[in-house]
Design a protein around this motif. Structure first.
Motif, PDB file in Angstrom:
ATOM      1  N   VAL A  17      -4.150   9.909   0.288  1.00  0.00           N
ATOM      2  CA  VAL A  17      -4.140   8.556  -0.284  1.00  0.00           C
ATOM      3  C   VAL A  17      -3.449   8.123   1.094  1.00  0.00           C
ATOM      4  O   VAL A  17      -2.471   8.646   1.693  1.00  0.00           O
ATOM      5  CB  VAL A  17      -3.178   8.327  -1.248  1.00  0.00           C
ATOM      6  CG1 VAL A  17      -3.143   6.647  -1.492  1.00  0.00           C
ATOM      7  CG2 VAL A  17      -3.602   8.854  -2.514  1.00  0.00           C
ATOM      8  N   VAL A  64      -5.688   0.329   0.680  1.00  0.00           N
ATOM      9  CA  VAL A  64      -5.460   1.547   0.343  1.00  0.00           C
ATOM     10  C   VAL A  64      -6.668   2.169   0.312  1.00  0.00           C
ATOM     11  O   VAL A  64      -7.689   1.724  -0.203  1.00  0.00           O
ATOM     12  CB  VAL A  64      -4.762   1.888  -1.086  1.00  0.00           C
ATOM     13  CG1 VAL A  64      -4.674   3.339  -1.356  1.00  0.00           C
ATOM     14  CG2 VAL A  64      -3.283   1.110  -1.088  1.00  0.00           C
ATOM     15  N   LYS A  72       0.495   4.406  -2.420  1.00  0.00           N
ATOM     16  CA  LYS A  72       0.586   5.859  -1.901  1.00  0.00           C
ATOM     17  C   LYS A  72       1.694   6.682  -2.614  1.00  0.00           C
ATOM     18  O   LYS A  72       1.329   7.810  -3.231  1.00  0.00           O
ATOM     19  CB  LYS A  72       0.658   6.109  -0.355  1.00  0.00           C
ATOM     20  CG  LYS A  72       0.887   7.126   0.253  1.00  0.00           C
ATOM     21  CD  LYS A  72       0.777   6.920   1.792  1.00  0.00           C
ATOM     22  CE  LYS A  72       1.074   8.458   2.272  1.00  0.00           C
ATOM     23  NZ  LYS A  72       0.172   9.403   2.228  1.00  0.00           N
ATOM     24  N   ALA A  80      -2.328   4.559   3.393  1.00  0.00           N
ATOM     25  CA  ALA A  80      -1.834   3.201   3.439  1.00  0.00           C
ATOM     26  C   ALA A  80      -2.477   2.707   4.839  1.00  0.00           C
ATOM     27  O   ALA A  80      -1.716   2.790   5.704  1.00  0.00           O
ATOM     28  CB  ALA A  80      -0.437   2.990   3.506  1.00  0.00           C
ATOM     29  N   ALA A 134       0.744  -1.316   0.153  1.00  0.00           N
ATOM     30  CA  ALA A 134      -0.008  -0.033  -0.083  1.00  0.00           C
ATOM     31  C   ALA A 134       0.879   1.375   0.250  1.00  0.00           C
ATOM     32  O   ALA A 134       0.477   2.283  -0.580  1.00  0.00           O
ATOM     33  CB  ALA A 134      -0.949   0.071   1.348  1.00  0.00           C
TER      34      ALA A 134
END
Length: 537
Positions: free
Chosen positions: A167, A175, A142, A169, A138
């Motif tokens: 964004v 995500v 990001k 994680a 993730a």
């Protein structure tokens, strides 16, 4: 996805594609390939795959692949050349992938949109690995999306991601994307090569335009010799079981149309990408070869620099629009293969395209009157930049030169090597530029990058507040019919006062040896199906 699932999906996609090819709206959920209109083309047949799939795929072997020009920029977040998209869609993957208008899992196995459309959640597969051997996480997602949005990256399609607020994680494989406002185009954008998820360690160590890639796709970069060759080797930790079938793809480059046709005819190469139109008939009739295509994916235009005199005057641009004979351009430049554009960027039949033509036969008297009104009763001198190794675009420039002379515009053609022309275009150092833009899954990708005032591909330095408002509104409009009408209104503005004289959409053809199997084309377009190619020999 099992082979059975893939077969069922392919069958459904083929049926939808055939409906589109017949000029029907077979899938209201996604833009489809243009209908089989072809001007004076000698064929309107569209072939996307073999009628006989050829039995069980065989693993092994390397595919020799010939294309016209090398790509100067392989960073997936910075690329703009078609060759780069062809290569990078083998090397990189995004959260999702699109095939003939349908979103499918890729790095993300599952995804969910909140009821208010303000949050997207993605669950990442645990068996996705970068070519470095490191698992995709993730944090890489990001990093990749934030890299696209970072102005220092100069990502040409960053505008299509502007709705992203943040964004997060959540953990290694989840995500969450928070939005500033709902965005009807974003899921599709997250399936494109422009949104590739990259290995942050590789990107930070040496960048993504060298001899090491940061991808997790079915093939990894083996060797790169600029202007000569690129070898791609199979990724042995690719998440989809059993693919790619090939051990690798050996890509070479040759701008000579005749030499490329001779190479596939003689068996020197397995796959000729986009045969030159004047060789299409003879290659399609060769019993040792197979062809696919017939539906275009490149929208050709004469780009006018709206940031420079005299093209900063809309009347001068309109004079050019009315002076062009688009059918003649198609006939001479592309052997009549394609669809004349009598309006905006999108060909008739594409979702969002104009339903009625804006231009018909050339209107030279109206063009002359517009020039006189703008203060150029005797015309003017100007320069038309064209890539010297693109034979069909050179032919198009030569015809445009002759057509514009009829209204007093004296054109000097400036033929330049591709990298030089590209840099000149990016720096707006041109009067006119013979160019083209590939069609995209969702209109927002092209309309934002190429025609908004801050778009990374707005080479003509054009700005129009009304157009911009329509595109921004369309991006946030979740009602599909209303969104389509907004794009039609935007296309009307592009056609009437934009920076591009739209001319035609090509009809292109890939030609392969008979033993090349598994071709299942997507004219929207995407090239990610190459992982299913195999050699029956």
């Amino acid at each position: 996805m099992t082979n059975h699932q893939k077969s069922a999906l392919l069958a459904a996609a083929v049926a939808a594609a055939l409906l589109f090819a017949a000029g029907c709206s077979g899938n209201k959920g996604a833009p489809g390939p243009p209908p089989g209109e072809s001007g004076s083309s000698s064929t309107t047949e569209i072939r996307l795959e073999d009628e006989d799939p050829g039995g069980t795929p065989k693993a092994g072997g390397r595919l020799s692949f010939l294309v016209r020009l090398d790509a100067t920029e392989l960073d997936p977040h910075k690329m703009s050349e078609t060759t780069a998209f062809v290569i990078n869609e083998q090397v990189y993957e995004s959260l999702l992938q699109s095939y003939r208008g349908e979103l499918q899992p890729a790095i993300a196995e599952e995804w969910e949109v909140s009821d208010d459309g303000m949050e997207l959640s993605f669950n990442l597969r645990e068996d996705a690995f970068f070519h470095s051997g490191r698992p995709v996480t993730a944090e890489d997602v990001k990093y990749s999306l934030e890299r696209i949005l970072n102005p220092d990256t100069h990502a040409p399609r960053a505008g299509s991601f502007q709705s992203i607020e943040s964004v997060t994680a959540v953990d290694q494989h989840e995500v969450r994307i928070a939005l500033k406002q709902p965005d009807a185009a974003l899921l599709t954008m997250l399936s494109t090569g422009a949104s590739s998820i990259v290995d942050r360690e590789v990107a930070e160590a040496g960048g993504l335009n060298g001899t090491v890639d940061g991808g997790s796709g079915p093939f990894k970069l083996g060797e790169r010799v600029m202007g000569q060759k690129i070898t791609l080797d199979a990724h042995d930790k690719y998440w989809e079981e059993g693919v790619p079938y090939l051990d690798g793809i050996d890509i070479s480059f040759n701008p000579d149309d005749n030499a490329r046709a001779s190479a596939v005819r003689s068996g020197t190469v397995d796959f000729l990408w986009r045969a030159a139109p004047e060789f299409a008939d003879s290659l399609m009739q060769d019993e040792d070869l197979k062809w696919y295509g017939g539906s275009g994916s490149l929208s050709l235009h004469l780009q006018l620099n709206a940031g420079k005199k005299p093209f900063d005057d809309v009347r001068v641009r309109q004079a050019v629009f009315h002076a062009l004979d688009r059918q003649e351009l198609l006939d001479v430049a592309n052997a009549g293969r394609g669809t004349v554009l009598n309006g905006g960027y999108l060909p008739k039949g594409r979702w969002g395209a104009l339903r009625e033509p804006v231009y018909g036969e050339p209107d030279l008297e109206k063009a002359k009157a517009l020039l006189a009104e703008a203060g150029y009763p005797d015309g003017f001198d100007t320069t038309l930049m064209v890539i010297s190794t693109s034979a069909f675009q050179v032919r198009q420039a030569e015809v445009e030169q002759q057509q514009l002379a009829k209204i007093g515009i004296k054109v000097t053609i400036e033929s330049l090597e591709a990298t030089v022309a590209t840099e000149r275009a990016k720096s707006a150092d041109f009067d006119m530029f013979q160019s083209g833009f590939g069609l995209t899954y969702d209109p927002d990708e092209r309309f934002t990058a190429s025609y908004l005032s801050d778009g990374g591909l707005n080479y003509g330095h054009w700005a129009d507040e009304e157009y911009e408002a329509l595109i921004v509104e369309a991006r946030g409009e979740l009602d599909r019919d209303k969104r389509e009408q907004l794009y039609e209104d935007a296309e009307q503005i592009l056609a009437e006062r934009g920076p591009s004289a739209f001319t035609f959409v090509d009809a292109n053809y890939d030609v392969v040896q008979n033993y090349v199997m598994g071709y299942a084309g997507d004219p929207t377009p995407t090239f990610r199906f190459y992982k299913y190619l195999w050699l029956d020999k």
